[in-house]
Motif scaffolding. Structure first.
Motif, PDB file in Angstrom:
ATOM      1  N   ARG A 128     -14.618  -9.434  -3.998  1.00 16.80           N
ATOM      2  CA  ARG A 128     -14.524  -8.542  -5.164  1.00 16.80           C
ATOM      3  C   ARG A 128     -15.903  -8.014  -5.551  1.00 16.80           C
ATOM      4  O   ARG A 128     -16.901  -8.725  -5.483  1.00 16.80           O
ATOM      5  N   GLY A 183      -9.117 -13.758  -9.833  1.00 18.29           N
ATOM      6  CA  GLY A 183      -9.449 -12.893  -8.708  1.00 18.29           C
ATOM      7  C   GLY A 183      -8.653 -13.203  -7.461  1.00 18.29           C
ATOM      8  O   GLY A 183      -8.587 -12.386  -6.541  1.00 18.29           O
ATOM      9  N   ARG A 208     -19.362  -8.701  -3.935  1.00 19.43           N
ATOM     10  CA  ARG A 208     -19.200  -7.895  -2.720  1.00 19.43           C
ATOM     11  C   ARG A 208     -20.216  -6.764  -2.713  1.00 19.43           C
ATOM     12  O   ARG A 208     -20.424  -6.097  -3.737  1.00 19.43           O
ATOM     13  N   ALA A 231     -15.414  -6.644 -10.767  1.00 17.82           N
ATOM     14  CA  ALA A 231     -14.199  -7.469 -10.789  1.00 17.82           C
ATOM     15  C   ALA A 231     -14.553  -8.948 -10.625  1.00 17.82           C
ATOM     16  O   ALA A 231     -13.725  -9.753 -10.185  1.00 17.82           O
ATOM     17  N   VAL A 233     -13.297 -15.203  -3.613  1.00 19.16           N
ATOM     18  CA  VAL A 233     -13.287 -14.115  -4.606  1.00 19.16           C
ATOM     19  C   VAL A 233     -14.688 -13.480  -4.704  1.00 19.16           C
ATOM     20  O   VAL A 233     -14.817 -12.252  -4.748  1.00 19.16           O
TER      21      VAL A 233
END
Ligand code: 3PY
Ligand code: MG
Length: 258
Positions: A109, A169, A117, A113, A105
């Motif tokens: 994300r 997530g 990333r 969120a 996750v």
């Protein structure tokens, strides 16, 4: 509608792509599958190959077939390249614990969120057929609905299935029956052994309880029926390489009758 939302509303049928040809992806996209697993794990597709397949699939299917990239291993660069193509989702093999699911996750994300990333989906607009899409639009649209799927395919993963599915997530899990069965001392892609049937039933039940989607490779028409009845939301039922061989054999067998 995102891949997960679609999979909650009907059973989605998919195939894998192992051939590094955009032409082949284009043709498979026309066949009518709901989703496609672009397989970097067991086919040596490069990130560049996978990106080209995501784009060809979008064109071939007129945007109707969701592309999920299965990465070779849980590494930040794989997740980044897979998703920066504009794919509808990422599938990480052999996730065994909630910690590994959380790591997935984090890689997949954006901070808004709950992840880490990094921003740079410069190839993503080519997977969006609306033409006017740009990277900012990607951030607000595709990225928000990206499917983050953990493969559970081991005894340890089975034991931790609830925690993996409850991970914030995570969109859902995809069961690799061959590896799962190997870790249980069984062989083949399917079977009716009580402990195996119990494992599949557990995944379907936990997925439903968590409000997450659960998928599996269904190796035969009988397995497709069984898995759909059990409550699985997305099934992998074919592949480009097997379709090629099957189609050639059908033609050859037909010719032999002549
Ligand atoms: C498995 O069965 O182990 C798989 O990974 C299927 O895709
Ligand atoms: Mg596997």
């Amino acid at each position: 509608m995102s891949f997960s939302e679609r999979a909650q509303s009907k059973v989605l049928l998919g195939a894998y792509l192992a051939i590094e040809s955009p032409y082949s992806a284009h043709l498979m996209g026309r066949a009518g599958f709901d989703w496609m697993l672009i397989d970097m794990e067991h086919s040596p597709l490069s990130a560049r190959d996978a990106t080209a397949l995501v784009h060809a699939l979008a064109v071939g299917s007129h945007g109707r077939c969701a592309s999920l990239v299965r990465i070779p291993a849980l590494g930040v660069e794989w997740v980044k390249w897979a998703l920066d193509s504009g794919a509808a989702g990422v599938v990480a093999p052999m996730v065994q614990s909630a910690e590994e699911a959380q790591q997935l996750v984090r890689f997949a994300r954006y901070p808004s969120a709950g992840g880490q990333r990094s921003f740079g989906p410069f190839n993503a607009p080519w997977a969006d057929l609306e033409g006017d899409s740009d990277v900012a639009k990607y951030f607000g649209k595709t990225a928000a609905g990206v499917a983050v799927i953990a493969m559970v395919e081991s005894r340890e993963g089975l034991e931790n299935a609830e925690a993996i599915l409850q991970t914030d997530g995570i969109s859902g899990v995809f069961i690799g029956p061959v590896d799962l069965r190997l870790s249980m001392g069984l062989t083949g892609a399917d079977g009716a052994e009580p402990e195996y049937v119990e494992a599949l039933t557990k995944f379907a039940r936990l997925g439903k309880a968590a409000g997450k989607v659960v998928g599996i490779f269904s190796a035969s028409p009988a397995a497709i029926q069984t898995h759909a009845r059990m409550g699985f939301n997305f099934l992998l039922v074919a592949g480009d390489s097997t379709a090629l061989v099957h189609g050639a054999k059908v033609a050859l067998d037909g010719s032999a009758q002549a």
